[in-house]
Design an enzyme around this catalytic site. Structure first.
Site, PDB file in Angstrom:
ATOM      1  N   LYS A  18       1.004  -1.159  -0.075  1.00  0.00           N
ATOM      2  CA  LYS A  18      -0.008   0.202  -0.171  1.00  0.00           C
ATOM      3  C   LYS A  18       1.048   1.213   0.111  1.00  0.00           C
ATOM      4  O   LYS A  18       1.594   1.702   1.008  1.00  0.00           O
ATOM      5  CB  LYS A  18      -0.858  -0.120   1.189  1.00  0.00           C
ATOM      6  CG  LYS A  18      -2.186   0.650   1.073  1.00  0.00           C
ATOM      7  CD  LYS A  18      -2.345   2.121   0.658  1.00  0.00           C
ATOM      8  CE  LYS A  18      -1.846   2.817   1.954  1.00  0.00           C
ATOM      9  NZ  LYS A  18      -1.855   4.377   1.515  1.00  0.00           N
ATOM     10  N   CYS A  25      13.020  10.079   9.041  1.00  0.00           N
ATOM     11  CA  CYS A  25      12.688   9.398  10.559  1.00  0.00           C
ATOM     12  C   CYS A  25      14.037   9.631  11.196  1.00  0.00           C
ATOM     13  O   CYS A  25      13.927   9.893  12.336  1.00  0.00           O
ATOM     14  CB  CYS A  25      12.522   7.884  10.280  1.00  0.00           C
ATOM     15  SG  CYS A  25      13.461   6.970   9.531  1.00  0.00           S
ATOM     16  N   GLU A  32       8.693  15.412  17.007  1.00  0.00           N
ATOM     17  CA  GLU A  32       9.541  15.271  15.612  1.00  0.00           C
ATOM     18  C   GLU A  32       9.076  16.411  14.520  1.00  0.00           C
ATOM     19  O   GLU A  32       7.982  16.195  13.949  1.00  0.00           O
ATOM     20  CB  GLU A  32       9.154  13.806  15.052  1.00  0.00           C
ATOM     21  CG  GLU A  32       9.769  13.418  13.838  1.00  0.00           C
ATOM     22  CD  GLU A  32       9.100  12.149  13.283  1.00  0.00           C
ATOM     23  OE1 GLU A  32       7.975  11.944  13.165  1.00  0.00           O
ATOM     24  OE2 GLU A  32       9.865  11.280  12.635  1.00  0.00           O
TER      25      GLU A  32
HETATM   26  P1  NAD Z   1       1.582   8.413   7.912  1.00  0.00           P
HETATM   27  O1  NAD Z   1       1.978   7.353   9.141  1.00  0.00           O
HETATM   28  O2  NAD Z   1       0.738   9.128   7.774  1.00  0.00           O
HETATM   29  O3  NAD Z   1       1.466   7.090   6.683  1.00  0.00           O
HETATM   30  C1  NAD Z   1       2.233   6.055   6.245  1.00  0.00           C
HETATM   31  C2  NAD Z   1       1.506   5.058   5.757  1.00  0.00           C
HETATM   32  O4  NAD Z   1       0.281   4.797   6.501  1.00  0.00           O
HETATM   33  C3  NAD Z   1       0.660   5.867   4.621  1.00  0.00           C
HETATM   34  O5  NAD Z   1       0.710   4.805   3.270  1.00  0.00           O
HETATM   35  C4  NAD Z   1      -0.692   5.929   4.696  1.00  0.00           C
HETATM   36  O6  NAD Z   1      -1.515   5.936   3.745  1.00  0.00           O
HETATM   37  C5  NAD Z   1      -0.785   4.664   5.827  1.00  0.00           C
HETATM   38  N1  NAD Z   1      -1.779   4.951   6.758  1.00  0.00           N
HETATM   39  C6  NAD Z   1      -2.499   5.924   7.016  1.00  0.00           C
HETATM   40  N2  NAD Z   1      -3.500   5.869   8.101  1.00  0.00           N
HETATM   41  C7  NAD Z   1      -3.459   4.336   8.173  1.00  0.00           C
HETATM   42  C8  NAD Z   1      -4.381   3.457   8.886  1.00  0.00           C
HETATM   43  N3  NAD Z   1      -5.394   3.886   9.463  1.00  0.00           N
HETATM   44  N4  NAD Z   1      -4.330   1.946   8.589  1.00  0.00           N
HETATM   45  C9  NAD Z   1      -3.395   1.881   7.696  1.00  0.00           C
HETATM   46  N5  NAD Z   1      -2.521   2.390   7.050  1.00  0.00           N
HETATM   47  C10 NAD Z   1      -2.554   3.837   7.261  1.00  0.00           C
HETATM   48  O7  NAD Z   1       3.404   8.564   7.708  1.00  0.00           O
HETATM   49  P2  NAD Z   1       3.777   9.444   6.625  1.00  0.00           P
HETATM   50  O8  NAD Z   1       3.222  10.868   6.770  1.00  0.00           O
HETATM   51  O9  NAD Z   1       3.789   9.051   5.107  1.00  0.00           O
HETATM   52  O10 NAD Z   1       5.688   9.516   6.765  1.00  0.00           O
HETATM   53  C11 NAD Z   1       6.054  10.015   7.939  1.00  0.00           C
HETATM   54  C12 NAD Z   1       6.386   9.390   9.274  1.00  0.00           C
HETATM   55  O11 NAD Z   1       6.846   8.161   8.815  1.00  0.00           O
HETATM   56  C13 NAD Z   1       7.086  10.103  10.175  1.00  0.00           C
HETATM   57  O12 NAD Z   1       6.878  10.046  11.589  1.00  0.00           O
HETATM   58  C14 NAD Z   1       8.609   9.401   9.986  1.00  0.00           C
HETATM   59  O13 NAD Z   1       9.324   9.456  11.078  1.00  0.00           O
HETATM   60  C15 NAD Z   1       7.917   7.999   9.816  1.00  0.00           C
HETATM   61  N6  NAD Z   1       9.136   7.013   9.217  1.00  0.00           N
HETATM   62  C16 NAD Z   1       9.675   6.178   9.877  1.00  0.00           C
HETATM   63  C17 NAD Z   1      10.837   5.587   9.300  1.00  0.00           C
HETATM   64  C18 NAD Z   1      11.544   4.528  10.137  1.00  0.00           C
HETATM   65  O14 NAD Z   1      12.372   3.690   9.344  1.00  0.00           O
HETATM   66  N7  NAD Z   1      11.529   4.359  11.543  1.00  0.00           N
HETATM   67  C19 NAD Z   1      10.961   5.964   7.878  1.00  0.00           C
HETATM   68  C20 NAD Z   1      10.537   6.718   7.211  1.00  0.00           C
HETATM   69  C21 NAD Z   1       9.160   7.491   7.782  1.00  0.00           C
END
Ligand code: NAD
Length: 496
Positions: free
Chosen positions: A177, A286, A387
């Site tokens: 997804k 991240c 963050e």
């Molecule tokens: P997000 O949590 O908004 O979205 C991530 C994914 O989850 C997207 O594909 C989104 O459509 C999906 N999603 C949203 N709601 C959902 C639900 N209820 N059920 C299932 N899937 C759902 O994150 P983002 O804004 O895309 O990315 C930024 C965040 O990701 C930051 O907090 C960053 O630190 C984190 N991140 C962490 C890592 C790591 O390796 N630890 C790497 C990259 C980003």
């Protein structure tokens, strides 16, 4: 195939379904929001069910091929993905916003990761067999089953492949997804990969998180969810997976501290390395450095040199070769960082806005923001505790190392951290006291961690570990297959 039709048609092709009617939503260029880069389909619950069933049907065949053959097919896909990196990187810059060299790194990660796990797959067919006086036990690693990969928008291709490649090597079909904010380059990458693997092994479900993402997480045939994204979304994913006791690994947010010790040499190299770690991807990584703690004796020289290095940054369209950083990815992120900076000023902090706009940047049509440096805030300031995920960083002084360790650990997050010093042994010793999944000495960037090190977060930065065999373990089950002649060592109830 044009990128404007790709998400819909690819999802239909990859899922093995004849095609599905779905609403289309636009993907906008963050550097010029009037430009539609492509479209993604909003998959319905029925489509999600269809795709998961296709993946479940493919699972026995993919397992039966054996790890060696799976690795061979993955290696062939990696070779195919070496072609077209520049085109997919340009598409990624147009949908994600970051500068081209970063997009190349992101897109180029796909063949590298597939190739790495293809090599590791060659070692996975062996089983541990124990013969002893009581009989024989076979310890087998078996695939966990249909695996959902949920991807964020900041490094969509690399972060997807980082968890998808080990899931495939371990024998699992996958359903991806993508983020609705950067789905296009990833979907193109997955389409190429899928062509090299049996039908149903690699699937894409485009759509929003609360609809398509939640439906995938809660589907009873899904056995594993590999989620990368924000901590709050991670909580929803855990709740959604609870009903079916689905296994979940989480790579979540971070608030990474960097501690610059009295013994650090504050030279050009250190300043540039730290600048890179703060502002890469416009601060939206991240494990970028999110807060800087500098020994008071080095504080003034550090702040002065750091500000003058940040002032060199050029903000513009990621496709312009002179741009050092691009725009933020989306309006919500821009508003959240803007509000945080305003709050920092209200709390008495000094925000130095630095750098300059690229002359051709369409400033009012994009999510552009100049980089900034924050001083004069205490550890309790909002910008220190959260963050920020944007091009700004607070710099705080400390007097002794116990205080620095206390402030570094005073967070709900625990993804990564770094210690900077000319005394490596001392820095390594201090690193042991920091609560983070990765602690680096004198570096802190994409690339500081590699396959030889486990990667993942402590505390609310995640669950589970990635890279190498740790990643294979996350999406495998262990089975004990045993025939024992004598089980009397564990006595049952007395018989009369
Ligand atoms: P997000 O949590 O908004 O979205 C991530 C994914 O989850 C997207 O594909 C989104 O459509 C999906 N999603 C949203 N709601 C959902 C639900 N209820 N059920 C299932 N899937 C759902 O994150 P983002 O804004 O895309 O990315 C930024 C965040 O990701 C930051 O907090 C960053 O630190 C984190 N991140 C962490 C890592 C790591 O390796 N630890 C790497 C990259 C980003």
């Amino acid at each position: 195939m044009s990128s404007s039709t790709l998400p819909l048609s690819t999802a239909a092709v990859l899922s093995g379904s004849a095609g599905f009617a779905a609403e289309l939503a636009p993907v906008l260029n963050p550097a010029r929001t009037s430009e539609v880069v492509g479209w993604y389909a909003q998959a319905s619950v029925e489509v999600v069910d269809d795709v998961v069933r296709a993946a479940a049907a493919a699972a026995p065949l993919w397992d039966a091929l054996g790890a060696l053959e799976r690795g061979r097919l993955m290696a062939a896909a990696a070779t195919a993905l070496e072609h077209g990196i520049d085109e997919r990187a340009e598409l990624l810059t147009r949908e994600q916003g970051k500068v081209l060299w970063e997009s190349r790194l992101d897109v180029g990660g796909a063949p590298r990761l597939l190739d790495y796990y293809a090599g590791l797959a060659a070692t996975l067919d062996t089983e541990e067999v124990v013969h002893d006086e009581r009989g024989t036990t076979v310890i087998r690693r078996v695939p966990i089953g249909p695996t959902v990969v949920i991807v964020p928008w900041n490094y969509p291709v690399y972060l997807c492949m980082m968890v998808l490649a080990p899931a495939l090597a371990a024998g699992n079909p996958v359903i991806v997804k993508p983020s609705e904010l950067a789905p296009l380059a990833l979907t193109e990458t997955l389409a190429i990969l899928a062509r090299h693997l049996p039908p149903g092994v690699v699937n894409v479900v485009p759509g929003t998180g609360p609809a398509a993402g939640a439906a995938l997480v809660g589907h009873p045939l899904v056995r594993k969810v590999l989620f990368t994204g924000g901590t709050q979304t991670g909580r929803s994913v855990l709740r959604g997976a609870a009903e079916n006791i689905t296994s979940v690994s989480l790579e979540l947010g971070g608030n990474d501290p960097a501690v610059i010790l009295e013994s650090a040499v504050v030279d050009d190299q250190l300043i540039r390395e730290i600048r890179r770690s703060v502002y890469t991807c416009t601060g939206q990584v991240c494990f970028n450095i999110k807060r800087l703690y500098v020994h008071r004796s080095r504080y003034d020289e550090f702040v002065e040199q750091f500000k003058s290095a940040v002032d060199e940054i050029v903000v513009g369209d990621g496709l312009h070769p002179e741009s050092t950083i691009g725009p933020l990815n989306n309006r919500r992120q821009w508003e959240s960082v803007t509000a945080l900076i305003a709050e920092t000023e209200r709390q008495g902090g000094t925000v130095d806005v630095l750098g300059r706009a690229h002359p051709e940047a369409r400033w009012n049509d994009g999510h552009f923001m100049l980089p900034s440096v924050i001083t004069g805030v205490g550890h309790e300031a909002s910008v220190v505790g959260c963050e920020q995920f944007g091009p700004t960083v607070p710099i705080l002084p400390f007097d002794d190392e116990d205080e620095a360790v206390r402030m570094a650990n005073d967070t709900e997050f625990g993804l990564a951290a770094s210690v900077w010093s000319s005394d490596i042994d001392h820095a390594l010793a201090l690193g042991r006291r920091i609560e983070a999944g990765s602690v680096f000495v004198n570096s802190h960037r994409v690339g500081s961690s590699d396959m030889t090190m486990p990667f993942g977060g402590m505390k609310r930065s995640g669950l589970g570990r990635n890279h190498g065999m740790w990643a294979i373990d996350e999406c495998s089950e262990l089975q004990a297959l045993s025939h024992r002649l004598d089980t009397a060592s564990f006595p049952g109830p007395p018989t009369h």
